[in-house]
Design a protein around this motif. Sequence first.
Motif, short mmCIF file in Angstrom:
data_model
loop_
_atom_site.label_atom_id
_atom_site.label_comp_id
_atom_site.label_asym_id
_atom_site.label_seq_id
_atom_site.Cartn_x
_atom_site.Cartn_y
_atom_site.Cartn_z
N PRO A 77 -3.33 9.73 -4.34
CA PRO A 77 -3.88 8.70 -3.44
C PRO A 77 -2.80 7.86 -2.75
O PRO A 77 -2.95 7.51 -1.57
N PRO A 78 -1.69 7.46 -3.48
CA PRO A 78 -0.67 6.67 -2.78
C PRO A 78 -0.08 7.40 -1.57
O PRO A 78 0.21 6.78 -0.54
N ASP A 79 0.11 8.71 -1.72
CA ASP A 79 0.65 9.48 -0.59
C ASP A 79 -0.31 9.49 0.59
O ASP A 79 0.10 9.41 1.75
N ARG A 133 -2.49 7.14 1.27
CA ARG A 133 -2.47 5.81 1.88
C ARG A 133 -1.22 5.65 2.76
O ARG A 133 -1.27 5.06 3.85
N THR A 134 -0.10 6.17 2.26
CA THR A 134 1.14 6.07 3.05
C THR A 134 1.01 6.86 4.35
O THR A 134 1.43 6.40 5.43
N SER A 143 -1.20 5.04 6.72
CA SER A 143 -0.48 3.90 7.30
C SER A 143 0.46 4.36 8.43
O SER A 143 0.59 3.69 9.45
#
Length: 412
Positions: free
Chosen positions: A130-132, A134-135, A138
Motif C-alpha cells: 500500500p505505501p508504494d 500511495r507514493t 502522489s
Amino acid sequence: MAEYPHLGWDPAPGSPAEIAALQSKLHASATALGTAHALVNRLLGESAHWRGEAAQAFRGALDGDLPRYLRNAHRSVSKASARLLSWHEDLVGYQATARTYEARARLSAAELRRAQSHHDALAATPDAPPPDLRTAASAVTRARTALASVRALAHELEATHAAEAARIAKSLNEATDRLAPREPGALDKVLKWIDEDLGDLLSDVSAVAGFFALAVGPFFPPAGMVLMLVAAGASIGALTLHLADPKVRQSIKDGFTKGEFDADFWASAVTVTGDALGAVPGVAAIAHGAKSASAAAHAVSALADPGALAMARAGSQGFGRGAWEVMDGMRQVENPLTSWALRSTPQLVQEGTKYTFAGAGAVTAVSHYTPYNKNETVSSTATAVDGTRAVLDDGPSAAAKAAHAWAALAGR
C-alpha cells in the motif's frame, strides 16, 4: 495545435514576419509622404515668383487641402508604423514565452505518463505494498498539478496577448482618427493617391524645379543649385516609384513583347526615360559626395586619436562639398546637340532654345493639374513634347553631365 501539442492551443497567435513586412511598408509610405509634403511646400514657395494663368493653375492644384492631407497622413502612417513595430517586438516575446511553456508542458506530460504507468502497474499487482501505491498516486497528482500549472500560465499569457492586441488595434484606430483627414474616406484617397500618383507628382516637381533652376541659376547660383538638387532628387524618387509600379512595367513589357505600342506604352516609356535622365545629376552628386566624404574621413583618421564624432563631421562636410562642386560643374554643362546644331546662330537664339526646352517640360508638368488633363489630345501632346525633349535635350544633356561628372570623379 501542431506547434503546441502539450498545451493544447496557441496562446500567442500571430505572424511576426507578416507584421514586420507590413510595418516596413508603412514606414516606407510614411517616408514617401514626408518627402512629398516637403517637396510640395518647397515647390509652392519657389513658385511664388512665377506669374500667369499656368502658375495660378499649378499653385491651385498643389495648394489648399493637399499639403494638409499629406502632413496629416504622414503623421498618421508614422504612428501606425511605430505601433506595429512595438507589437512586433511584443509578439516575438510572447511567442518565445509560449514555446518555453510548451517545453515545460512536454516535460510535465512525459512525467505524468511515467507516473501513471507506474501507478497502473502497481495497482495491477495483487501483493503490491500500500505505501508504494500511495507514493505512486502522489507522483501522479504532482505531475498533473505541474501540467495544470503550466497550462494556467499559458492562459495568463493568452489573456495578456489578447489585451495587448486590443490595445494596439485601438491605438492604430486612434492614429488615423486623430491625425488623418476628417472627411470620410479622405485618408483612403490620400493613400490611393500615393500608390497611383506620387511618382507622377515627383516627375512634375522635377520638371518645374529644373525650369526654375535654369531661370534662377544665372542670377542666384546658390538658389539654382538648390533647385537643381531638388529636381534631381525628385527624379530619383519618381524613377524608383515608377519602376516599382506593376502597371508601368507591364505597359513597357507589352510594347516590346507583344508589339502593343499604344498610348500607355509611350506614356510609361517617356516617363521612365525622363526620370532616369533627370536622376543623372543626383546620382553623380551622391557618387562625388561619397568619395569626398571617404577622403575627408580618411584624412581625419590619420590624425592621432581623431574620435568618431570628428570623423563623422569631416565625412558629412566632405560629402556636401563634393556633391556641391560636381553639381555646380554640371549646371554649367551645355547641351552638345543644340550647341552643335545652333553653332552659327546668335547667342540669344541658343539661350532661347535652352529655355524653350525647359519651359516646355514645366508646361507639360503643369498641364497634368488642369481640367484638360483628361483630354486625350492634350495628354498625347504632352507625351510627344516630353519625348522630343528627351531625345533633343534631356538625353544629350544628361550624357554630357555624366561625362563631366565621370571625368571629375576619375581625376580626383
